[in-house]
Scaffold this active site. Structure first.
Site, mmCIF file in Angstrom:
data_model
loop_
_atom_site.group_PDB
_atom_site.id
_atom_site.type_symbol
_atom_site.label_atom_id
_atom_site.label_comp_id
_atom_site.label_asym_id
_atom_site.label_seq_id
_atom_site.Cartn_x
_atom_site.Cartn_y
_atom_site.Cartn_z
ATOM 1 N N TYR A 56 -47.529 33.220 82.788
ATOM 2 C CA TYR A 56 -47.792 31.791 83.003
ATOM 3 C C TYR A 56 -48.644 31.554 84.246
ATOM 4 O O TYR A 56 -49.209 30.474 84.409
ATOM 5 C CB TYR A 56 -46.482 31.012 83.165
ATOM 6 N N HIS A 119 -40.789 39.310 77.379
ATOM 7 C CA HIS A 119 -41.499 38.131 76.883
ATOM 8 C C HIS A 119 -41.738 38.165 75.371
ATOM 9 O O HIS A 119 -41.592 37.146 74.684
ATOM 10 C CB HIS A 119 -42.831 37.982 77.625
ATOM 11 N N LEU A 216 -40.242 20.029 71.913
ATOM 12 C CA LEU A 216 -40.988 18.806 71.584
ATOM 13 C C LEU A 216 -42.299 19.125 70.876
ATOM 14 O O LEU A 216 -43.146 18.249 70.711
ATOM 15 C CB LEU A 216 -41.250 17.992 72.855
ATOM 16 N N SER A 264 -42.510 18.721 81.859
ATOM 17 C CA SER A 264 -43.236 17.472 82.073
ATOM 18 C C SER A 264 -43.602 17.383 83.546
ATOM 19 O O SER A 264 -42.809 17.756 84.412
ATOM 20 C CB SER A 264 -42.392 16.259 81.680
ATOM 21 N N ARG A 269 -40.618 10.928 82.897
ATOM 22 C CA ARG A 269 -40.139 11.769 81.787
ATOM 23 C C ARG A 269 -39.214 12.879 82.283
ATOM 24 O O ARG A 269 -38.285 13.281 81.581
ATOM 25 C CB ARG A 269 -41.316 12.343 81.014
#
Length: 321
Positions: A56, A119, A216, A264, A269
């Site tokens: 990441y 991962h 989401l 987020s 949020r």
């Protein structure tokens, strides 16, 4: 420790993990002051579980945010946080696992992780992380030796627990056949549009906690989908409950007995996402969600190769099992 009403889950090893964490993947502001401030704000509003990974490229910013949170008094001790990171595929070789974890710790400026995950169930030729993976670099993983190296990381105290990510039932069986320390977590895509029923049942039977990602729909990621946020069923339930579609989706995951990580950078949020634990979806709501058409958002295409261990998505995910 509970924060803002987030329940603690006891993993099979006995350590406790906040049921909800903040994800740090696929940010558009990697390595920037804005990314660090977002992590700092998350700590301020109550997040105590952070999910990162070598791939990441968010470990350093998260480490800076943790250090600043300690200086500001937002947390009194690093022990108040639960930090997860992940072993990248190019380091998924027995002799590279411990050095990779130690590098993540340097990036994070921490002495230990709470959870370290493999991962993906595949290895790559050793080397630096690259966005475009050459197909001839994709290799089968030696589960036995790589997992033994993960176990050593825990034994040495560099991580409190170990687990996996994106593993199917079949691949978990292969890994566990030689494991001395079983994985405590399997982090996988799970949402109202991908229920993962068989995998959840297998993991429950083997005392492995599911942590859901892409709850989401991973909107903003190259493989993201609007299927969750555009679902008419979820919209109807959200209106009836006075909640957002995101809250309904997250609550559904939690009511299935899974933990979850969501992302987020918007303070409103962030706070909204924490407010899923003081109410419940009804049996009727759950029945409606059970009838939502199912489809996978995550793609393993970048890890498929005609000469590698997995040639198709079906082989990678064991969809036909």
């Amino acid at each position: 420790m509970e924060s803002n009403g987030v329940p603690m889950i006891t993993l099979s090893s006995g350590i406790r993990m906040p049921a909800l964490g903040m994800g740090t993947a696929e940010t558009m502001v990697k390595g920037t002051e804005r990314e660090k401030l977002a992590f700092l704000k998350a700590i301020e509003v109550g997040y105590r579980h952070f999910d990162t990974a070598a791939a990441y490229q968010s470990e350093e910013c998260l480490g800076e945010a943790i250090a600043e949170a300690l200086q500001l008094g937002l947390i009194k001790s690093r022990d108040e946080l639960f930090i997860t990171s992940k072993l990248w595929c190019a380091d998924a070789h027995a002799d590279l696992v411990l050095p990779a974890l130690q590098n993540s710790l340097r990036n994070l400026k921490l002495e230990y992780l709470d959870l370290y995950l493999i991962h993906h169930p595949v290895s790559l030729k050793p080397g630096k992380f690259v966005n475009e993976i050459p197909k001839d670099h994709i290799l089968p993983m030696d589960y036995k030796t790589v997992w033994a190296a993960m176990e050593e990381c825990q034994t040495l105290g560099f991580t409190r627990a170990i687990g996996v990510s994106n593993f199917s039932c079949k691949k978990l069986q292969e890994l566990m056949a030689a494991a001395k320390i079983p994985p405590v977590v399997n982090q996988v895509e799970m949402s109202p549009t991908l229920h993962q029923k068989n995998l959840r049942e297998y993991c429950k039977a083997n005392n492995i906690m599911i942590t859901a990602h892409s709850v989401l729909g991973a909107i903003g990621a190259p493989w993201g989908s609007n299927a969750v946020m555009d679902s008419k069923v979820l919209h109807q339930i959200a209106v009836a409950r006075g909640k957002s579609v995101a809250q309904v989706s997250m609550r559904w995951v939690y009511q299935q007995g899974a933990s979850l990580v969501v992302k987020s950078f918007n303070e409103g949020r962030m706070k909204e996402n924490l407010k899923i634990f003081d109410w419940e979806l009804t049996a009727e709501d759950m029945e409606k969600i059970s009838e939502i058409p199912q489809s996978r958002t995550s793609s393993a295409d970048f890890l498929l190769s005609p000469t590698g261990p997995f040639k198709t998505e079906e082989e990678f995910w064991d969809e036909k099992d």
